[in-house]
Design an enzyme around this catalytic site. Structure first.
Site, mmCIF file in Angstrom:
data_model
loop_
_atom_site.group_PDB
_atom_site.id
_atom_site.type_symbol
_atom_site.label_atom_id
_atom_site.label_comp_id
_atom_site.label_asym_id
_atom_site.label_seq_id
_atom_site.Cartn_x
_atom_site.Cartn_y
_atom_site.Cartn_z
ATOM 1 N N HIS A 128 4.285 2.283 4.527
ATOM 2 C CA HIS A 128 5.106 1.177 4.052
ATOM 3 C C HIS A 128 6.561 1.329 4.450
ATOM 4 C CE1 HIS A 128 1.589 1.373 1.298
ATOM 5 N NE2 HIS A 128 1.593 0.078 1.533
ATOM 6 N N GLU A 174 -2.189 -11.786 4.358
ATOM 7 C CA GLU A 174 -2.614 -11.147 3.114
ATOM 8 C C GLU A 174 -1.621 -11.475 1.988
ATOM 9 O OE1 GLU A 174 -2.915 -6.993 4.042
ATOM 10 O OE2 GLU A 174 -4.183 -7.344 5.795
ATOM 11 N N GLU A 182 -6.077 -7.037 9.705
ATOM 12 C CA GLU A 182 -5.023 -7.500 10.614
ATOM 13 C C GLU A 182 -5.583 -8.040 11.925
ATOM 14 O OE1 GLU A 182 -3.463 -5.570 7.397
ATOM 15 O OE2 GLU A 182 -4.839 -4.612 8.835
#
Length: 368
Positions: free
Chosen positions: A155, A53, A84
């Protein structure tokens, strides 16, 4: 690889880097070193493809793959769907087809919905085919915590347990720029020659770090070495890196990733108190550098394991088990992150390992 790059491939290498070779560009950050090593790898492995990505047009969220598409073209460096499972599935097919796939999973937390592509497919191919087939792959995963002011648990993910549980999977966590370049080369060679499935977990918080002790000291930068020094700087799978601070005789600190600069700073504080430390950067989470761990622990007889992953299922559990299995009979203590997702903002400091926790852990260990 060094012989080719420094000999018959020297002209092509100079052309790829536009005449500005990375070893002549001065000290680099972790992100820049990985970028240069990937560029060198693509030159050495004609079948190497980089995809994921935003890795092509944007050069990755953190700029780690910046410029690779311009150098090698859209057939070898390209963006994928935001999925993914598809990314790793493409890697499976590419490896079977004879290519050397280097897919990127944009964040460690994004891996978990596709991890069976590694566990149930890639890493088992050689096992269930008695070596007849293989799925060589180097999966790059920006991960771990300590991103300031950004992230939350998607994240800032410090969970490596699912990867450590897969037999045969090679897991690398580079902390320093010079180690990062060498470990990228090792992973590419391991995949190309042995058919290994490697996962390179890159600490996001260290990507652009420049300083270690004080602002402007540049102690976390490193020169990118040219092909002539690749062999001397080789980072073998399953071998640690050791730093001596002060007398290096009182306590051994075993750590990895973000724990390395934190432990070095903590060791400097302890040195001011007359306490000498040996800081062991594992570098490889699987296979663990067991011989190095036991040897360095035995020198001091006291071991502090600094583990930025979670207390339950974390890397520290494996380190302590390796010490017991290796016959270590000294004192041991562990500093690990709390069994919690990583929250946003300052709250993250309440669940993650800190430098103060490291220094206090060492003092407690020495007071026994």
């Amino acid at each position: 690889a060094a012989t080719r790059a420094g000999g018959p491939g020297a002209a092509a290498r100079a052309d790829v880097f536009g005449g500005r070779l990375p070893e002549a560009g001065g000290p680099l950050t972790l992100a820049q070193s990985i970028n240069a090593a990937l560029a060198d790898g693509m030159l050495d492995h004609p079948g190497m493809v980089v995809f994921g990505e935003d890795v092509a047009a944007r050069g990755g969220v953190y700029g780690v793959t910046k410029g690779l598409r311009d150098r090698y073209g859209a057939a070898r460096v390209f963006d994928t769907l935001l999925d993914e499972t598809s990314i790793l599935g493409l890697g499976l097919g590419a490896g079977l087809a004879g290519l050397l796939p280097v897919p990127e999973i944009q964040y460690l937390a994004y891996l978990h919905n596709a991890e069976d592509q590694l566990r149930g497919e890639a890493a088992t191919m050689r096992f269930f085919s008695s070596g007849a087939f293989r799925n060589p792959m180097v999966v790059r995963v920006p991960g771990l915590a300590y991103q300031e002011g950004f992230g939350g648990h998607f994240h800032n993910d410090n969970s490596l347990a699912v990867l450590r549980d897969v037999p045969g999977l090679v897991i690398a966590v580079p902390a320093r720029p010079d180690d990062a370049a060498a470990m990228v080369r090792t992973c590419l060679a391991s995949a190309a020659v042995d058919g290994s499935v490697c996962v390179l977990v890159e600490p996001i918080a260290l990507y652009h770090t420049r300083d270690l002790y004080t602002e402007g000291d540049g102690e976390w930068l490193a020169d990118y070495v040219g092909p002539g020094a690749w062999a001397a700087g080789h980072a073998p799978v399953g071998r640690a890196r050791v730093y001596g601070v002060g007398s290096a005789e009182d306590v051994t600190i075993v750590t990895f990733g973000n724990g390395v600069p934190m432990s070095l700073r903590a060791a400097a504080t302890l040195a001011d108190e007359g306490i000498g430390s040996r800081v062991v950067d594992l570098r490889w989470i699987a296979p663990l550098p067991v011989a190095d761990i036991v040897r360095e622990a035995s020198v001091t007889g006291r071991v502090l394991v600094v583990d930025e992953t979670r207390r339950s299922g974390g890397v520290g559990e494996g380190v302590l088990a390796a010490l017991v299995d290796g016959g270590f009979v000294g004192a041991a203590r562990r500093v690990a992150s709390v069994d919690s997702f990583v929250p946003l903002g300052p709250a993250a400091r309440e669940v993650l390992v800190t430098e103060d926790a490291i220094t206090q852990g060492a003092r407690t260990l020495l007071a026994r």
